[in-house]
Design a protein around this motif. Sequence first.
Motif, short mmCIF file in Angstrom:
data_model
loop_
_atom_site.label_atom_id
_atom_site.label_comp_id
_atom_site.label_asym_id
_atom_site.label_seq_id
_atom_site.Cartn_x
_atom_site.Cartn_y
_atom_site.Cartn_z
N LYS A 135 0.82 -1.22 0.00
CA LYS A 135 0.00 0.00 0.00
C LYS A 135 0.85 1.26 0.00
O LYS A 135 0.45 2.28 -0.55
N TRP A 136 2.03 1.19 0.64
CA TRP A 136 2.89 2.36 0.76
C TRP A 136 4.29 2.05 0.26
O TRP A 136 4.81 0.95 0.48
N GLY A 154 5.18 11.65 -3.83
CA GLY A 154 3.93 11.24 -3.21
C GLY A 154 2.73 11.48 -4.09
O GLY A 154 1.79 10.67 -4.11
N GLN A 155 2.74 12.58 -4.82
CA GLN A 155 1.63 12.85 -5.73
C GLN A 155 1.57 11.77 -6.82
O GLN A 155 0.48 11.26 -7.14
N ALA A 196 2.68 8.73 -6.53
CA ALA A 196 2.25 7.49 -5.90
C ALA A 196 0.74 7.46 -5.72
O ALA A 196 0.08 6.44 -6.00
N ARG A 197 0.17 8.57 -5.27
CA ARG A 197 -1.28 8.61 -5.08
C ARG A 197 -2.02 8.43 -6.40
O ARG A 197 -3.06 7.78 -6.46
N GLU A 198 -1.47 9.00 -7.46
CA GLU A 198 -2.10 8.86 -8.78
C GLU A 198 -2.08 7.42 -9.27
O GLU A 198 -2.91 7.03 -10.09
N GLY A 243 -1.08 4.67 -1.12
CA GLY A 243 -1.16 5.68 -0.09
C GLY A 243 -0.05 6.69 -0.29
O GLY A 243 0.77 6.57 -1.22
N PRO A 244 0.04 7.69 0.56
CA PRO A 244 1.13 8.67 0.44
C PRO A 244 2.48 8.00 0.58
O PRO A 244 2.62 6.97 1.25
N ALA A 302 -1.55 14.97 2.18
CA ALA A 302 -2.24 14.17 1.17
C ALA A 302 -1.26 13.29 0.39
O ALA A 302 -1.66 12.26 -0.16
N TYR A 303 0.00 13.70 0.35
CA TYR A 303 0.99 13.01 -0.47
C TYR A 303 2.13 12.38 0.33
O TYR A 303 2.82 11.49 -0.18
#
Length: 265
Positions: free
Chosen positions: A104-105, A132-133, A135-137, A141-142, A171-172
Motif C-alpha cells: 500500500k505504501w 507522493g503525488q 504514488a497517489r495517482e 497511499g502517500p 495528502a501526499y
Amino acid sequence: MTTTANADPLAADGHDRRIPLGGIGMHLYTVRNILAADPLGTLRALAGIGYKCVGVSAFPRPAAEIRDMCAEAELKPVILHVGHGDITGNWAAKLADAKTIGVKWVVLSSFPGSMYTVDGIRLGARQLNEAGQAAREMGFGPILHHNHDSEFRVVDGTRLSDILFGETDPAYVGFELDLGWADRAGMDGRQLFLDHPRRFPVLHVKDHTGQGGWADVGHGVIDWSRTFETAYVGGVKYWLVERDDQPAPLDTARNSYETLAGLRF
C-alpha cells in the motif's frame, strides 16, 4: 476483540487496548542474512511465529517472486523501501515493482547524508511531495519517509524533522516512524503522535539498550505501553518489528512478537 489491521481498537479508553494481531509485522531487514540464504523458509518461519505482514527491504529478488513467496508463506507485504535515487530518477519503475508486490505504501529509507541541512531537507520535502503525488495517482497511499536519528538534529536553530512535517503535504507524504532511532535522538514517540495526527500509518518498532546498542522489542529501555497510548491519534495501522543488528534474528522475531501480542495500553 478484532484482529484486523483495518479496525481501530485503540480508540477505547483504559489500559485494555491491544495491537490488532493482523497489524503486527516484521521488517525484513531484521532477518536479511537468513532471508538471503533461505527466503521461503525464513518467511514461513515468521508466519509460524504469528506474523501476518512484512515490510519489504533487503530482499533483492524480482517483484513477482517476492509477491509469490509472501503469498505462499501467507504474509501480507504492506510497504516497500526504496532509496533516494529511486524517487528522483527511477520512480516509475519502483512504483511498478510496488504494484506487483502488492504493497500500500512505498517508503523512502533515508536521504543522502549530504542532504541533512536546512536547505537539503527543504529540497527533500519538495521531492517527497512530488513523488507522493505520483504514488497517489497510481493508487498507493502517500509516500512515507523513514527516519533515523539525523532527522531530529537541530541545525541553524531548526529541527530538521520540523521542516519535513511542516513542508510536506499530508495528502501526499506520511511517515514510517522508527521509534528506536527517534528515542535515541531524545524524541518522545507518544508526543510525536499527538503533535502530528494521522501521519504515521506504519511504525518501525525498535528497542535499544540506552547505551548505544539495540535490543529485542520489550527487552530494552522504551516504555511501549506509554508510547502506544496515543498511537490511534497518529493513525497507526501496522507495527513492524525491526532490529538493525542480527545476533539471533528468529529469536528477535519471537521475543518481539510475544511483547507486541501481549501488550496492553
